[in-house]
Design a protein around this motif. Structure first.
Motif, PDB file in Angstrom:
ATOM      1  N   TRP A  42       0.815  -1.211   0.000  1.00 30.02           N
ATOM      2  CA  TRP A  42       0.000   0.000   0.000  1.00 30.02           C
ATOM      3  C   TRP A  42       0.847   1.259   0.000  1.00 30.02           C
ATOM      4  O   TRP A  42       0.444   2.278  -0.580  1.00 30.02           O
ATOM      5  N   VAL A  45       1.561   2.090  -3.467  1.00 28.21           N
ATOM      6  CA  VAL A  45       0.374   2.600  -4.158  1.00 28.21           C
ATOM      7  C   VAL A  45       0.226   4.094  -3.903  1.00 28.21           C
ATOM      8  O   VAL A  45       0.048   4.896  -4.831  1.00 28.21           O
ATOM      9  N   VAL A  46       0.314   4.489  -2.635  1.00 28.39           N
ATOM     10  CA  VAL A  46       0.169   5.906  -2.290  1.00 28.39           C
ATOM     11  C   VAL A  46       1.310   6.712  -2.896  1.00 28.39           C
ATOM     12  O   VAL A  46       1.105   7.838  -3.385  1.00 28.39           O
ATOM     13  N   LEU A  49       0.385   7.264  -6.483  1.00 27.13           N
ATOM     14  CA  LEU A  49      -0.752   8.169  -6.647  1.00 27.13           C
ATOM     15  C   LEU A  49      -0.383   9.619  -6.374  1.00 27.13           C
ATOM     16  O   LEU A  49      -1.021  10.530  -6.902  1.00 27.13           O
ATOM     17  N   PRO A  60      -4.436  12.375  -9.259  1.00 32.84           N
ATOM     18  CA  PRO A  60      -4.259  11.051  -8.640  1.00 32.84           C
ATOM     19  C   PRO A  60      -5.313  10.034  -9.058  1.00 32.84           C
ATOM     20  O   PRO A  60      -5.029   8.839  -9.083  1.00 32.84           O
ATOM     21  N   LEU A  61      -6.523  10.488  -9.348  1.00 33.49           N
ATOM     22  CA  LEU A  61      -7.557   9.534  -9.726  1.00 33.49           C
ATOM     23  C   LEU A  61      -7.228   8.873 -11.063  1.00 33.49           C
ATOM     24  O   LEU A  61      -7.422   7.668 -11.246  1.00 33.49           O
ATOM     25  N   ALA A  64      -4.554   6.349 -10.493  1.00 36.07           N
ATOM     26  CA  ALA A  64      -5.057   5.126  -9.862  1.00 36.07           C
ATOM     27  C   ALA A  64      -5.552   4.129 -10.909  1.00 36.07           C
ATOM     28  O   ALA A  64      -5.367   2.913 -10.756  1.00 36.07           O
ATOM     29  N   THR A  65      -6.146   4.629 -11.993  1.00 36.83           N
ATOM     30  CA  THR A  65      -6.662   3.700 -13.005  1.00 36.83           C
ATOM     31  C   THR A  65      -5.542   3.024 -13.788  1.00 36.83           C
ATOM     32  O   THR A  65      -5.754   1.950 -14.357  1.00 36.83           O
ATOM     33  N   LEU A  67      -3.121   1.620 -12.509  1.00 32.95           N
ATOM     34  CA  LEU A  67      -2.789   0.410 -11.758  1.00 32.95           C
ATOM     35  C   LEU A  67      -3.665  -0.770 -12.172  1.00 32.95           C
ATOM     36  O   LEU A  67      -3.340  -1.917 -11.859  1.00 32.95           O
ATOM     37  N   ARG A  71       1.517  -2.784 -12.769  1.00 28.82           N
ATOM     38  CA  ARG A  71       2.024  -2.334 -11.467  1.00 28.82           C
ATOM     39  C   ARG A  71       3.535  -2.310 -11.469  1.00 28.82           C
ATOM     40  O   ARG A  71       4.159  -2.364 -10.407  1.00 28.82           O
TER      41      ARG A  71
END
Length: 675
Positions: A42, A45-46, A49, A60-61, A64-65, A67, A71
């Motif tokens: 995680w 991930v952050v 983002l 950031p949105l 996120a997509t 991913l 990855r």
């Protein structure tokens, strides 16, 4: 079923483009997928983002997509492109709902409005103009912003209908949540999503409050709600854009080749080009290179600028006057025009962005085909409530079938053109050939094609192409850089190329992203190039360091670091240390630069200097300023301790190696024998 069929046709039309490569900004925006190895925890991930830099929000949105598709980095592009196509289909479905709701509000009965919504969305979905948006992976940001704007406006339109029916609690809930949440999510996808309240204002003025019935339907409560949720947010966005207006008279270029006033005037002509491409489904492929656009330096230079400005003012006047139109077709045309102009206010006015990109029309053109769809549905035999509100069935008598066949033919034409363009986007060499042919005066397009000729070993054709372009643009650094690459492959530079490169390095805009990337590739290649001599790379770096565009930028840091590496390779350790120190003390230091520079020194056997370098320049994580996305990214990295642990490990290794060196240089004396 008709909408489902259109979605399937759209998917099939885009299918040939799935095999295309990543392009340009894809690489810089997706490379952070591999910054910390595979994204499997995680904290990574952050970190990803918050790594966005494409706009003030970091988007950031949209990140996120990505991913969903990979990855790690490098990655294969096909999954990214297919996800883009799926988002395009989702946008078409949302747009069908929005258009149907607007058609109902303009007076059509339920069934005709549904048909008008499906046809308008289908024409938009299959318009070939969106190929360069949908198959350019990084433009998912523009597509997702449109997703949440369409969804937010559809929810607002539904709530507005409920309010008109007297269902106030449900109406306010739908409108408030749709506008607030839609604006937030759209803005986190791309900044032009913040235009949602302004676009809602357009719909409110030209559709829902055409007869000034807002006070009757909602009373003063609704008027107050409208100020809070629509007008004040829209005015806030317009106010922010207005803060850049002083550039119109100060002439600050912000690193561009044009002033804000020149850009504003030029955009008036570009918008008409956009409209022609949207409506006419032209056979050309547009592409991503628009550096061949002639600037408007005044209203009369060229004369088409004045005509374009007058045309836009006429469109604006038409949109305002359409509020009183009795025909739903004319009313819808006014809505489409107003929506389009409002949607262009951020990216096609005075902000110092690149002059033209096709994706800037993706959201603004959402309602473009609604008036045509309403007109065709009406011609088939569906009467709007302006005439007879009880008419709800299509009158498919033989004499009225021609609008149906016209709509099918138009959809088929769009689908064929989209499939043809998508096929070009799936074949990179053919794509380069098409772009160079359609943009003969674009240095970027000619350089792009020359690179492909070089890759297949046809350096004479690459040289011919670049030499022809240089005769038109002798000072273009991009052309000179690519010509130098061809000269390295051929082993002999043409006369004057060396001097032209040095002059361009001193004066060109090295801060431009494309130029910066190309210049770095040239410097990398000169290390193994014998055509210009052994020291030409360093001569170019020296010339570029004298360039005012490079001062206090990442360009200057990269140039100083290249000098440091050259000094290190030559054994001049103190010079390398001093150059690295200068580079690290420039503003906006990347978090990992200190560690990378220190590792390079240590790998060359100079552990003491590496440790000194770490001590001399504090980590940027020690003093983080502000709360923008870049600062949030740094705060997160400091929180998880990734770089602190890496630096602690590096310091430990350096200390051990320094101690080992000292022990090898001064071995301990053997113990004395006992008496």
């Amino acid at each position: 079923m008709a909408l489902l069929a259109l979605l399937i046709v759209t998917w099939i039309s885009y299918w040939p483009g799935r095999t295309g490569p990543f392009l340009f900004d894809d690489f810089s925006n997706l490379a952070p997928l591999g910054d910390y190895g595979r994204i499997d925890t995680w904290w990574k991930v952050v970190a990803f983002l918050t790594s966005g830099f494409a706009g003030p929000t970091g988007r950031p949105l949209s990140l996120a997509t990505f991913l969903l598709d990979a990855r790690n980095w490098p990655a294969a592009p096909e999954a990214f492109k297919l996800t883009n196509v799926a988002i395009h289909l989702l946008n078409g479905a949302l747009l069908a709902g929005l258009c149907a709701a607007l058609a109902r509000a303009l007076g059509l009965a339920r069934q005709p409005a549904a048909w008008a919504g499906v046809l308008a969305a289908g024409l938009w979905l299959l318009d070939p103009f969106w190929v360069s948006t949908t198959l350019y992976v990084v433009q998912r940001m523009a597509m997702l912003a449109a997703t949440f704007v369409f969804a937010g406006l559809w929810g607002y339109a539904h709530g507005r209908t409920l309010l008109a029916q007297g269902r106030k609690r449900a109406g306010y809930a739908w409108m408030s949540v749709s506008l607030a949440l839609g604006t937030l999510l759209a803005t986190l996808s791309k900044e032009n999503g913040a235009l949602l309240p302004l676009l809602a204002w357009v719909l409110e003025a030209l559709v829902f409050d055409r007869n000034r019935s807002a006070l009757e339907q909602g009373g003063r409560t609704f008027l107050a709600w409208r100020w809070v949720f629509i007008r004040l947010p829209a005015l806030a966005v317009l106010g922010y854009l207005a803060t850049f207006l002083p550039g119109l008279w100060t002439g600050a270029t912000a690193g561009r080749d044009f002033t804000p006033l020149q850009r504003l005037l030029t955009e008036s002509r570009i918008v008409w080009t956009y409209l022609g491409d949207i409506w006419l489904a032209r056979a050309h492929d547009g592409g991503l290179f628009h550096d061949d656009i002639v600037l408007s330096t005044g209203l009369l230079h060229p004369l088409s600028t004045l005509l374009a400005v007058l045309g836009i003012l006429a469109l604006l006047a038409f949109a305002v006057l359409s509020r009183w139109a009795r025909s739903p077709v004319i009313a819808a045309a006014g809505v489409a025009v107003g929506f389009y102009l409002a949607g262009q206010v951020m990216e096609s006015t005075w902000l110092q962005l690149e002059l033209a990109f096709e994706h800037r029309n993706y959201l603004p053109a959402g309602l473009m085909f609604l008036p045509l769809a309403i007109g065709l549905v009406g011609l088939v035999g569906v009467r709007s409530s302006f005439v007879a509100s009880h008419a709800t069935k299509l009158d498919l008598t033989p004499k009225r079938r021609w609008p149906i066949w016209f709509a099918i033919a138009l959809l088929a034409l769009f689908a064929l053109q989209t499939a043809r363009r998508a096929d070009v986007w799936g074949k990179p060499f053919q794509q380069a050939l098409v772009w160079a042919r359609e943009h003969p005066n674009s240095p970027r397009a000619q350089s792009y094609l020359a690179n492909f000729w070089s890759q297949v070993g046809n350096t004479p054709e690459a040289a011919r192409l670049l030499d022809a372009a240089l005769r038109e643009h002798p000072r273009s650094l991009i052309l000179l850089i690519n010509r130098a690459g061809v000269a390295c492959a051929q082993g002999q530079p043409p006369q004057g190329l060396r001097a032209s490169l040095l002059q361009a390095a001193r004066t060109a805009n090295l801060a431009d992203n494309v130029t910066q990337y190309q210049f770095g590739k040239l410097l990398d290649g000169l290390g193994t190039c014998a055509a210009f001599g052994p020291d030409f790379g360093q001569d170019l770096i020296t010339a570029a360091l004298a360039n005012p565009h490079a001062k206090q930028t990442t360009v200057q840091r990269d140039l100083l670091h290249r000098q440091a590496l050259a000094a290190l390779a030559a054994g001049h350790v103190q010079d390398a240390y001093a150059l690295d120190l200068r580079a690290l003390r420039l503003p906006d230091l990347p978090v990992g630069a200190r560690l990378r520079f220190a590792v390079e020194l240590a790998s060359a056997g100079h552990q003491r200097q590496a440790l000194d370098l770490l001590d001399a320049v504090p980590s940027p994580l020690a003093h983080i300023h502000g709360w923008n996305m870049a600062a949030l990214h740094q705060r997160w990295l400091r929180h998880v301790g990734f770089y602190q642990e890496s630096e602690a490990h590096l310091r430990k290794v350096l200390t051990q190696e320094i101690a080992a060196k000292a022990g090898a240089q001064y071995p301990p004396s053997p113990p004395s024998a006992k008496p």
